[in-house]
Design an enzyme around this catalytic site. Structure first.
Site, PDB file in Angstrom:
ATOM      1  N   ASP A   1      16.948 -20.374   0.307  1.00  0.00           N
ATOM      2  CA  ASP A   1      15.944 -20.601  -0.743  1.00  0.00           C
ATOM      3  C   ASP A   1      15.288 -19.299  -1.192  1.00  0.00           C
ATOM      4  O   ASP A   1      14.561 -19.288  -2.176  1.00  0.00           O
ATOM      5  CB  ASP A   1      14.889 -21.589  -0.248  1.00  0.00           C
ATOM      6  CG  ASP A   1      14.043 -22.159  -1.376  1.00  0.00           C
ATOM      7  OD1 ASP A   1      14.573 -22.378  -2.476  1.00  0.00           O
ATOM      8  OD2 ASP A   1      12.829 -22.382  -1.159  1.00  0.00           O
TER       9      ASP A   1
ATOM     10  N   SER B   1      11.162 -24.499  -7.295  1.00  0.00           N
ATOM     11  CA  SER B   1      12.496 -25.046  -7.058  1.00  0.00           C
ATOM     12  C   SER B   1      12.509 -26.524  -7.444  1.00  0.00           C
ATOM     13  O   SER B   1      11.576 -27.266  -7.138  1.00  0.00           O
ATOM     14  CB  SER B   1      12.879 -24.904  -5.580  1.00  0.00           C
ATOM     15  OG  SER B   1      12.877 -23.548  -5.184  1.00  0.00           O
TER      16      SER B   1
ATOM     17  N   GLN C   1      21.162 -23.938  -6.892  1.00  0.00           N
ATOM     18  CA  GLN C   1      19.776 -24.353  -7.058  1.00  0.00           C
ATOM     19  C   GLN C   1      19.371 -24.212  -8.513  1.00  0.00           C
ATOM     20  O   GLN C   1      19.675 -23.202  -9.152  1.00  0.00           O
ATOM     21  CB  GLN C   1      18.825 -23.509  -6.197  1.00  0.00           C
ATOM     22  CG  GLN C   1      17.365 -23.920  -6.319  1.00  0.00           C
ATOM     23  CD  GLN C   1      16.437 -23.027  -5.519  1.00  0.00           C
ATOM     24  OE1 GLN C   1      15.885 -22.061  -6.038  1.00  0.00           O
ATOM     25  NE2 GLN C   1      16.277 -23.330  -4.234  1.00  0.00           N
TER      26      GLN C   1
END
Length: 324
Positions: free
Chosen positions: A236, A260, A310
Site C-alpha cells: 500500500d 485508497s 490499486q
C-alpha cells in the site's frame, strides 16, 4: 530472532497478532425471488449458515490520524489465514479489497471472517473490518495448496541495487518535524526509491513509472502467512506515486486529497518480507479524480513474487493562495 527488533517493527508485529474473541452465526435460509412467469412468487433456498470467526486488532498511530490502509489490509490477511485449517498448508494466493471508510487510529478494529468454501485445493474467505459498528474495509482472500503447472514470469527491470540508494531514514533523519520523524523512524518498512522520493519535491521526469526497493527493518518470524501479510502491508506504500510523478506532483504541496479505494494482490511465489524486494510500479491511467497503480514485486535474484493493483481517489484542490 537473536537481536531485538526495532520498535516500529515490534509494534507492527503486535498489530498483526490479532486476538480471536469468539464467533457469530449468520444464517440465511431462504430468499424470496421475483414473481415467476405464471405470476407465482418462489422461494430460493440459500446455503449460508457458517459461523463467522471474530478477531480484534489494535491500530498504529499515524500523523494524519487515520488508519493506514496497508495495516487493515494486512490484518485482514492474518484474520482470514488463521481460519484456514487443512491437512496440507494452503498459502495465500490472492486478495481483493475495498476501502469504504477512513479508520480511526485511536480505536481497535474488529474483523469478522466468513468461511466461504474449503475445496479440495482452494479455500476462500471473506472478511469485514469494523469500527463503531460500520465496515471500513471488506475483502476476500483465496488460499491454495502448492501445485505443479506451467511456470513463467516477466523479467525484473534493470535498476540500481538498493545498497547504493538512500533510504527514507537517510533523507529525513535528524529533521525536527513530526512528518519527517515518522518517515525516518516510525515505519516498519524500509523504502529506497530508485528515482528519488516524492515527499517534498516532484520527480525530475514526468513519467508514470518508478521502482522502490523495500523490506521489513528487522528479521521476521518464519511464518509464511505473516510474510504475506507484511508484503500486503508494504504494497500500500507508494503505489499511487507513479500518478503523481507523471503529473509533476509531490505529496506535501498542500493541494492533494488522496485515499485508497480498492486493492488487489496476487501472490505468485513465496518471498520473505524481511529481504529486499523490488516494487516496480506504473500508472496506465488517471481520470475522473481517480488514478490506477499497477505494481510487480521481485526478489533480489529477479524472481517475480507478486502483482498488485490499486485505484485511488486523487483530487487536486486549488492552491491556498488561489482566490478561486
Amino acid at each position: 530472532m537473536s537481536d531485538p527488533s526495532p520498535p516500529a517493527l515490534t509494534h507492527l508485529l503486535d498489530v498483526l497478532d490479532l486476538v480471536e474473541v469468539g464467533s457469530a452465526e449468520v444464517s440465511i435460509t431462504t430468499a424470496r425471488s421475483a414473481a415467476s412467469g405464471d405470476g407465482e412468487s418462489t422461494s430460493v433456498p440459500m446455503s449460508f449458515g457458517e459461523d463467522m470467526t471474530l478477531f480484534l486488532g489494535q491500530s498504529q498511530k499515524m500523523p494524519h490520524g487515520r488508519v493506514f490502509g496497508g495495516q487493515v489490509l494486512a490484518q485482514g490477511v492474518v484474520a482470514c489465514g488463521r481460519t484456514v485449517v487443512t491437512e496440507s498448508p494452503r498459502p495465500l494466493h490472492s486478495l481483493h479489497a475495498y476501502f469504504m471508510r477512513p479508520g480511526d487510529d485511536t480505536q481497535p478494529i474488529s474483523f469478522a471472517v466468513e468461511r466461504m468454501r474449503d475445496g479440495r485445493s482452494f479455500s476462500t474467505r471473506r472478511a469485514h473490518a469494523i469500527q463503531n459498528g460500520k465496515p471500513i474495509l471488506s475483502m476476500s482472500c483465496s488460499f491454495q495448496e502448492p501445485a505443479e503447472g506451467l511456470d513463467h514470469h516477466d523479467p525484473m527491470p534493470d535498476v540500481p541495487r538498493p545498497d547504493g540508494l538512500k533510504s527514507l531514514s537517510d533523507v529525513f533523519g535528524g529533521i525536527d518535524h513530526p512528518g519527517a520523524k515518522h518517515l525516518a523512524e516510525g515505519r516498519a518498512i524500509e523504502q529506497r526509491h530508485v528515482e528519488g522520493n516524492l515527499f517534498v519535491a516532484p520527480g525530475p521526469e514526468q513519467v508514470a513509472r518508478q521502482s522502490v526497493w523495500l523490506r521489513a527493518i528487522g528479521e521476521l518470524p518464519d511464518d509464511p502467512l505473516l510474510h504475506s501479510a507484511v508484503l500486503a502491508y508494504a504494497s500500500d506504500y507508494a503505489l499511487l506515486e507513479p500518478v503523481l510523478r507523471r503529473h509533476g506532483r509531490q505529496w506535501m504541496d498542500g493541494t492533494l486529497n488522496v485515499a485508497s479505494l480498492d486493492h488487489a494482490m496476487w501472490f505468485h511465489r513465496p518471498a520473505r518480507a524481511d529481504e529486499w524486494v523490488l516494487y516496480a510500479q506504473e500508472s496506465p491511467s488517471a481520470q475522473g479524480g481517480r488514478g490506477l497503480g499497477i505494481g510487480r514485486m521481485f526478489t533480489a535474484d529477479g524472481t517475480m513474487v507478486a502483482t498488485v493493483a490499486q485505484e485511488g481517489m486523487l483530487r487536486v484542490r486549488p492552491p491556498r493562495d488561489d482566490p478561486a
